[in-house]
Motif scaffolding. Structure first.
Motif, PDB file in Angstrom:
ATOM      1  N   THR A  28       0.819  -1.201   0.000  1.00  0.00           N
ATOM      2  CA  THR A  28       0.000   0.000   0.000  1.00  0.00           C
ATOM      3  C   THR A  28       0.857   1.257   0.000  1.00  0.00           C
ATOM      4  OG1 THR A  28      -1.643  -1.210   1.268  1.00  0.00           O
ATOM      5  CG2 THR A  28      -1.910   1.157   1.112  1.00  0.00           C
ATOM      6  N   PHE A  29       0.792   1.964  -1.103  1.00  0.00           N
ATOM      7  CA  PHE A  29       1.587   3.171  -1.297  1.00  0.00           C
ATOM      8  C   PHE A  29       1.272   4.224  -0.247  1.00  0.00           C
ATOM      9  CE2 PHE A  29       3.851   6.308  -3.628  1.00  0.00           C
ATOM     10  CZ  PHE A  29       3.064   7.445  -3.692  1.00  0.00           C
ATOM     11  N   VAL A  30       0.021   4.310   0.136  1.00  0.00           N
ATOM     12  CA  VAL A  30      -0.405   5.407   1.004  1.00  0.00           C
ATOM     13  C   VAL A  30       0.287   5.345   2.364  1.00  0.00           C
ATOM     14  CG1 VAL A  30      -2.382   4.209   2.012  1.00  0.00           C
ATOM     15  CG2 VAL A  30      -2.427   6.697   1.767  1.00  0.00           C
ATOM     16  N   ARG A  31       0.816   4.208   2.739  1.00  0.00           N
ATOM     17  CA  ARG A  31       1.426   4.078   4.057  1.00  0.00           C
ATOM     18  C   ARG A  31       2.863   4.598   4.108  1.00  0.00           C
ATOM     19  NH1 ARG A  31      -0.441  -2.098   5.563  1.00  0.00           N
ATOM     20  NH2 ARG A  31      -2.681  -1.724   5.523  1.00  0.00           N
ATOM     21  N   TYR A  32       3.411   4.960   2.975  1.00  0.00           N
ATOM     22  CA  TYR A  32       4.814   5.294   2.911  1.00  0.00           C
ATOM     23  C   TYR A  32       5.076   6.780   2.710  1.00  0.00           C
ATOM     24  CZ  TYR A  32       5.808   0.345   2.604  1.00  0.00           C
ATOM     25  OH  TYR A  32       5.902  -0.989   2.892  1.00  0.00           O
ATOM     26  N   SER A  33       6.065   7.284   3.419  1.00  0.00           N
ATOM     27  CA  SER A  33       6.624   8.579   3.077  1.00  0.00           C
ATOM     28  C   SER A  33       7.441   8.415   1.801  1.00  0.00           C
ATOM     29  CB  SER A  33       7.540   9.084   4.195  1.00  0.00           C
ATOM     30  OG  SER A  33       6.824   9.270   5.383  1.00  0.00           O
ATOM     31  N   MET A  34       7.521   9.478   1.030  1.00  0.00           N
ATOM     32  CA  MET A  34       8.264   9.421  -0.226  1.00  0.00           C
ATOM     33  C   MET A  34       9.345  10.485  -0.236  1.00  0.00           C
ATOM     34  SD  MET A  34       6.854   6.959  -1.847  1.00  0.00           S
ATOM     35  CE  MET A  34       7.645   7.188  -3.439  1.00  0.00           C
ATOM     36  N   SER A  54       0.311  11.728   3.930  1.00  0.00           N
ATOM     37  CA  SER A  54      -0.908  12.522   3.744  1.00  0.00           C
ATOM     38  C   SER A  54      -0.663  13.808   2.969  1.00  0.00           C
ATOM     39  CB  SER A  54      -1.485  12.889   5.109  1.00  0.00           C
ATOM     40  OG  SER A  54      -0.586  13.755   5.779  1.00  0.00           O
ATOM     41  N   SER A  55       0.592  14.036   2.573  1.00  0.00           N
ATOM     42  CA  SER A  55       1.007  15.283   1.918  1.00  0.00           C
ATOM     43  C   SER A  55       0.975  16.462   2.875  1.00  0.00           C
ATOM     44  CB  SER A  55       0.135  15.600   0.692  1.00  0.00           C
ATOM     45  OG  SER A  55       0.167  14.562  -0.238  1.00  0.00           O
ATOM     46  N   GLY A  56       0.762  16.199   4.162  1.00  0.00           N
ATOM     47  CA  GLY A  56       0.691  17.284   5.130  1.00  0.00           C
ATOM     48  C   GLY A  56       2.039  17.893   5.458  1.00  0.00           C
ATOM     49  N   MET A  57       3.087  17.132   5.237  1.00  0.00           N
ATOM     50  CA  MET A  57       4.432  17.620   5.541  1.00  0.00           C
ATOM     51  C   MET A  57       5.314  17.462   4.316  1.00  0.00           C
ATOM     52  SD  MET A  57       5.219  16.259   9.385  1.00  0.00           S
ATOM     53  CE  MET A  57       5.078  14.526   8.949  1.00  0.00           C
ATOM     54  N   THR A  58       5.992  18.525   3.970  1.00  0.00           N
ATOM     55  CA  THR A  58       6.965  18.474   2.892  1.00  0.00           C
ATOM     56  C   THR A  58       8.266  19.108   3.364  1.00  0.00           C
ATOM     57  OG1 THR A  58       6.152  20.553   1.966  1.00  0.00           O
ATOM     58  CG2 THR A  58       5.240  18.518   1.041  1.00  0.00           C
ATOM     59  N   TYR A  59       9.356  18.610   2.820  1.00  0.00           N
ATOM     60  CA  TYR A  59      10.682  19.097   3.190  1.00  0.00           C
ATOM     61  C   TYR A  59      11.513  19.241   1.919  1.00  0.00           C
ATOM     62  CZ  TYR A  59       9.076  17.304   7.680  1.00  0.00           C
ATOM     63  OH  TYR A  59       8.339  17.058   8.805  1.00  0.00           O
ATOM     64  N   TYR A  60      12.379  20.229   1.938  1.00  0.00           N
ATOM     65  CA  TYR A  60      13.208  20.485   0.769  1.00  0.00           C
ATOM     66  C   TYR A  60      14.641  20.800   1.178  1.00  0.00           C
ATOM     67  CZ  TYR A  60       8.753  21.010  -1.658  1.00  0.00           C
ATOM     68  OH  TYR A  60       7.508  20.782  -2.190  1.00  0.00           O
ATOM     69  N   ALA A  97      12.307   7.321  -3.454  1.00  0.00           N
ATOM     70  CA  ALA A  97      12.441   6.336  -2.391  1.00  0.00           C
ATOM     71  C   ALA A  97      11.190   6.330  -1.537  1.00  0.00           C
ATOM     72  CB  ALA A  97      13.663   6.654  -1.531  1.00  0.00           C
ATOM     73  N   ALA A  98      10.891   5.185  -0.961  1.00  0.00           N
ATOM     74  CA  ALA A  98       9.730   5.034  -0.097  1.00  0.00           C
ATOM     75  C   ALA A  98      10.181   4.489   1.256  1.00  0.00           C
ATOM     76  CB  ALA A  98       8.713   4.083  -0.726  1.00  0.00           C
ATOM     77  N   GLY A  99       9.591   5.039   2.304  1.00  0.00           N
ATOM     78  CA  GLY A  99       9.964   4.593   3.634  1.00  0.00           C
ATOM     79  C   GLY A  99       8.773   4.564   4.566  1.00  0.00           C
ATOM     80  N   SER A 100       8.802   3.646   5.518  1.00  0.00           N
ATOM     81  CA  SER A 100       7.691   3.503   6.457  1.00  0.00           C
ATOM     82  C   SER A 100       7.799   4.471   7.627  1.00  0.00           C
ATOM     83  CB  SER A 100       7.624   2.065   6.969  1.00  0.00           C
ATOM     84  OG  SER A 100       8.858   1.700   7.558  1.00  0.00           O
TER      85      SER A 100
END
Length: 123
Positions: A28-34, A54-60, A97-100
């Motif tokens: 399930t993709f939705v469970r992972y940070s990208m 949830s797209s609630g947090m983004t970092y750059y 990359a995907a991470g839990s």
């Protein structure tokens, strides 16, 4: 397992734009940070951007802040990196990359990686 496939790379002139996509399959993709990372020739891999499930947090990374935008569409199992005002120093292979865990600038936080897509910015 999560399989990640990047696309959208290519060659562009300075000041141009590209949008990278990262299609995910498997768990399930939705469970992972990208996250997006990049590696230029002769340099270490470096963090570019990350987004929470949830797209609630983004970092750059400071080097791309204000020029790049990370987003995701959980219904399509896809993450994106919109890159504007590209510079020659943005030339690199870009990896998703995907991470839990929570989104992180640290590559050890990610469990799955794509094969990468080349971005070349000419001056």
């Amino acid at each position: 397992q999560v399989q990640l496939v990047e696309s959208g790379g290519g060659m562009v002139q300075t000041g141009g734009s590209l949008r990278l996509s990262c299609a995910a399959s498997g768990r399930t993709f939705v469970r992972y940070s990208m996250g997006w990372f990049r590696q230029a020739p002769g340099k270490e891999r470096e963090f570019v951007a990350a987004i929470s499930w949830s797209s609630g947090m983004t970092y750059y990374a400071d080097s791309v802040k204000g020029r790049f935008t990370i987003s995701r569409d959980n219904a399509k199992n896809t993450a994106y990196l919109q890159m504007n005002s590209l510079k020659p120093e943005d030339t690199a292979v870009y990896y998703c990359a995907a991470g839990s865990r929570s989104p992180s600038y640290n590559d050890i936080a990610y469990d799955y990686w794509g094969q990468g897509t080349q971005v070349t910015v000419s001056s």
